[in-house]
Design an enzyme around this catalytic site. Structure first.
Site: not given
Ligand code: GLU
Length: 507
Positions: A271-275
């Site tokens: 997800s966006k948390r990973h970049g």
């Protein structure tokens, strides 16, 4: 970080052409696959990987790769998203043989299929309103029972149904899920089986006459004669419903291949948390399309052995559905950058020139009549992205971009006065060279000679020069660096560094 929703708006949007009345052409290979994105967001790396597997399979088998835009969610689908998806595929070199077809244009056929199911008794009208169903659901929840839609509970007598139809009451069409085993041999996971009795009679047509995903997809896949449905395994739970629809519509089943989901390095769903998760972001970050494609191909698939850097032809030649792994794939950005570094070092400066020039432009760095190709060749082996490469080129073009990095600062401290002394020795030797003698070979000779005469180790003589020229401790060999930066500019940088060290020296 830019918002995903903001992306499409940043790019010009040309009108899209809707193709209707789909007629598949005849080809030699019977294989027909499709990529069927919903244009409700940017092209996610997971979607790109699904598209790539379909494309590889089509190219491998000489089959046909169909692109179908599933734009039936009218509120969230936009032309701008479609445009970004097409651009992303094109950037990755994933070309389609047919389409893009637009699912929305096929709604008359979806309705006709729903009518056929109604006529054959495989589907029925349901007049239960959303409020009524919601009230039942709440009752079930309050009683601690799982809620289920019950066919018999809402069944009407033929007279009552006729009356409500005549009264123009709204209704949906539901599919009567058979009480049977719904199973398939998944090309990735092997046999998967569901029981019809565990599934509710799902809606296939809304009261406004629009089709629900499962009907639209099956109707289109039948009409487009899709032979292999290769998609993310988040769709596994839809597959028994779709199989029941195929059977009720009297159509042969395609092969299903559900590809594993993609996780971040922490084992959580990507997800966006990973970049960055949008293909366009990797394009902006200076990843080369061939490297991205190679990296995506290895997310859940492996050609066997330990080879990882593979050309497009090799990927096509080695690809098979059987070799797709069932377990989740891990998206490791460090590996992507490594892969990109491999591609950068093997890509010619001619090809790298346009993206590097674009980046230099953004950075406000001019080429100043210099041969940027030579600068690219000098720096590409030590860069992992086009952005890093452009930064290296920029430093070689423009002294104002030199910033001492941590290692350079440390080195300077550790060497103390020897740092400045080395620069003085190097400057003396280099100044003696004429512009015509300013070649990598002569430069190496000159620096070696100077180091020997002054009893310096070659590294101790070279490293301060490297710091003076780039601000860092890692670069191409110093003689090559001096050659690409040029005589006057190199000497000016060395003198400036000497002045800095003198200023910094204790009086
Ligand atoms: N439109 C669906 C999605 O974006 C894909 C449907 C399918 O591949 O069957 O998830």
């Amino acid at each position: 970080m830019r918002k995903a929703a903001g992306r499409p708006g940043n790019r010009p949007v040309a009108p899209l052409r809707a193709e209707t009345n789909f007629r598949p052409p005849m080809t030699d290979s019977p294989v027909r696959v499709r990529f069927a994105p919903s244009p409700t967001g940017y092209l996610h790396v997971g979607g790109a990987r699904t598209a790539l597997f379909n494309w590889l399979y089509a190219r491998k088998t000489g089959g046909t790769f169909v692109l179908r835009i599933e734009d039936t969610d009218q509120e969230r689908s936009t032309d701008a998203h479609t445009r970004v998806i097409l651009e992303g595929l094109t950037w990755l070199g994933i070309n389609w043989d047919e389409g893009p077809y637009f699912q929305g244009a096929e709604s008359p056929r979806h309705r006709a299929d729903a009518e056929r199911l109604l006529a054959s008794g495989r589907a029925y009208r349901c007049f239960a309103s959303a409020e009524e169903l919601d009230a039942e659901r709440k009752l079930a929840v309050a009683a601690g029972r799982p809620y289920r839609y019950e066919r018999a509970r809402w069944a009407l007598s033929p007279e009552e149904e006729a009356r409500r139809l005549a009264a123009g009451d709204p209704f949906v069409i539901r599919f009567a899920v058979p009480d049977a085993e719904l199973a398939w041999e998944d090309a990735v996971h092997g046999r998967i089986s569901f029981q019809g009795r565990d599934l509710d009679d799902f809606v296939i047509l809304r009261s406004d006459g629009s089709a629900i995903y499962n009907l639209a997809v099956v109707s289109d896949d039948i009409a487009m004669r899709i032979t292999h449905v290769i998609r993310g395994d988040d769709h596994v739970s839809n597959t028994p419903k779709q199989i029941a629809l195929y059977q009720a519509l009297g159509a042969a089943l395609p092969v299903f291949a559900h590809v594993p989901m993609i996780l971040g390095t922490d084992g959580k769903k990507l997800s966006k948390r990973h970049g960055a998760t949008a293909v366009g972001d990797y394009q902006d970050q200076g990843i080369l399309p061939a490297a991205m494609r190679n990296f995506l191909a290895l997310l859940g698939w492996s050609p066997g052995g330990d080879r990882e850097v593979l050309t497009g032809e090799e990927l096509v030649g080695l690809f098979s559905l059987e070799a797709i792994q069932g377990k989740p794939a891990v998206f490791d950005t460090a590996k992507l950058e490594w892969m990109n570094g491999q591609y950068l070092s093997h890509t010619g400066a001619d090809e790298l020139l346009p993206p590097v020039m674009r980046q230099l432009d953004r950075m406000g760095v001019g080429a100043k009549g210099r041969d940027v190709r030579a600068l690219i060749d000098a720096a590409k082996a030590r860069s992992r992205t086009v952005l890093q490469l452009a930064e290296q080129v920029a430093v070689r073009l423009d002294a104002s971009r030199i910033v001492l990095d941590e290692k350079a600062e440390k080195l300077q401290k550790k060497m103390g006065p020897a740092f400045g002394a080395s620069l003085t020795v190097a400057a003396g030797a280099l100044e003696a060279l004429t512009p015509a003698e300013w070649t990598p070979d002569r430069l190496l000779e000159a620096v070696k000679h100077a180091a020997e005469t002054h009893g310096l180790k070659l590294g101790d003589a070279m490293q301060p020069v490297r710091v003076a020229l780039t601000g860092g401790t890692v670069s191409e060999p110093v003689n090559e660096l001096l050659a690409v930066v040029g005589r006057d500019e190199s000497l000016a940088r060395i003198r400036a560094a000497m002045a800095r060290t003198q200023d910094a020296a204790p009086a």
